[in-house]
Scaffold this active site. Structure first.
Site, PDB file in Angstrom:
ATOM      1  N   VAL A  27      23.804  37.175 -26.583  1.00 12.28           N
ATOM      2  CA  VAL A  27      24.102  37.645 -27.939  1.00 12.28           C
ATOM      3  C   VAL A  27      23.557  36.717 -29.019  1.00 12.28           C
ATOM      4  CG1 VAL A  27      26.163  38.923 -27.280  1.00 12.28           C
ATOM      5  CG2 VAL A  27      26.371  36.519 -27.960  1.00 12.28           C
ATOM      6  N   TYR A  28      23.099  35.513 -28.655  1.00 13.10           N
ATOM      7  CA  TYR A  28      22.561  34.616 -29.669  1.00 13.10           C
ATOM      8  C   TYR A  28      21.267  35.207 -30.228  1.00 13.10           C
ATOM      9  CZ  TYR A  28      25.748  30.903 -28.012  1.00 13.10           C
ATOM     10  OH  TYR A  28      26.843  30.156 -27.663  1.00 13.10           O
ATOM     11  N   SER A  29      21.340  35.619 -31.489  1.00 16.05           N
ATOM     12  CA  SER A  29      20.189  36.251 -32.158  1.00 16.05           C
ATOM     13  C   SER A  29      19.648  37.423 -31.347  1.00 16.05           C
ATOM     14  CB  SER A  29      19.085  35.224 -32.442  1.00 16.05           C
ATOM     15  OG  SER A  29      19.514  34.312 -33.433  1.00 16.05           O
TER      16      SER A  29
END
Length: 344
Positions: free
Chosen positions: A61-63
């Site tokens: 989900v990071y970026s």
């Protein structure tokens, strides 16, 4: 760099690891964290590897996957020098199959992460949150298959409650499936809730803590002080509501204590806050992030020295809070709960 065993496993991890949440810069939260691109990422990774920081942590989900992509590209040619930790389970879209820890989600999520990371295995896969809608047996059986296939080497959890972690460990023991050897959890001088239940559980069950946000969601950087406005450059203007809360007066007490120790030692406020964490029971690795080379080098200065017992006691006192029930009645008298090894 000091290396520690990750929980009850044979995996040796550095006391400091690098968090790649600043890679990518997509979306309102992660764009406030940072916007590191591939060339900058390569330079930061160079510095880490030179210092012995070999563990790099990210998440799908990071970026929206960009963090994994940039980390994977930056590690091309150096993959075997590094350990990659990633997380999955939080929503990657609006569809019903794009979140959680079902067999389908885990298998699809791992395959997608491997492609983004440009690798054939994930050294440590952590579930980003507990999925109460999927039986733990389904989740752990799928993880067992991924480990047997060589796509995942070790498994862990992140942000689990005590009962959720213990239920998962018990099921793994019952069926002979891989146990969670790591729990990525929030822990800092400004947030000590980890100590009441998760730390004793980790000590008893052999689960190593990988600490996220050791500077209290950006509050222990040395830029926030009593009687002064929040600096214009602070990311808290945009991200405070998304992170763990802390009472202002307690925060100022902690910062006052950090400032006093900084004057005694010549160390920076962040270095002292991280060094305090490295002394805590069950902590295997503290995840540090950095948008710049200067920030990274400062964070790396948290190792190679130790706070004195008196300084630790001062920080303990400044950051102390009364724990929630059922811990507080006996905590005041020193407590009766014991674990092996003891929490000292």
């Amino acid at each position: 760099m000091e290396y520690r065993t990750l929980g009850r496993s044979g995996l040796k991890v550095p006391a400091l690891s690098f968090g790649a949440g600043t890679f990518g810069g997509q979306g309102p939260l992660f764009s406030a964290w940072g916007d590191t691109r591939v060339e900058e990422a390569r330079r930061l990774i160079d510095i880490c590897l030179e210092a012995g920081v070999t563990l790099f942590d990210t998440a799908d989900v990071y970026s929206n996957g960009a963090s994994e992509e940039i980390l994977g590209e930056a590690l091309i040619g150096r993959r075997d020098e590094a350990l990659i930790s990633t997380k999955l389970g939080l929503p990657m879209g609006d569809g019903p199959l794009e979140a959680g820890a079902s067999r389908l989600r885990l298998v699809r999520g791992v395959e997608a992460a491997l492609k983004r990371l440009t690798t054939d295995r994930i050294d440590l896969l952590q579930l980003h949150a507990f999925d109460g809608t999927t039986p733990v047996e389904e989740t752990l059986s799928a993880l067992d298959d991924l480990v047997r296939a060589g796509k995942v080497l070790y498994v862990g959890a992140s942000n689990f409650a005590g009962w959720e972690l213990m239920k998962s460990l018990a099921a793994a023991d019952r069926h002979g499936w891989p146990r969670y050897v790591a729990h990525q959890a929030y822990y800092s001088l400004a947030g000590r809730d980890y100590e009441w239940e998760l730390m004793p559980l980790a000590a008893d069950q052999g689960v190593g803590a990988m600490v996220w946000s050791p500077l209290g969601w950006g509050r222990l950087t040395g830029k926030i002080r009593r009687g002064q406005p929040l600096p214009e450059t602070s990311r808290l203007h945009q991200t405070a509501d998304a992170g763990p809360p802390v009472d202002d007066e307690r925060l100022y007490r902690i910062v006052d204590a950090l400032d006093a120790i900084a004057a005694e030692t010549g160390r920076t406020v962040p270095q002292i806050a991280i060094n305090w964490l490295l002394r805590r029971p069950t902590v295997s690795s503290v995840i540090v992030g950095a948008r710049t080379e200067e920030q990274l080098r400062q964070n790396l200065g948290a190792v190679g020295w130790s706070l004195s017992p008196e300084q630790v006691a001062a920080l303990d006192a400044a950051s102390a809070v009364t724990p929630a029930y059922p811990y507080y009645p006996y905590w005041r008298e020193g407590g009766f709960r014991q674990v092996n090894p003891p929490l000292v």
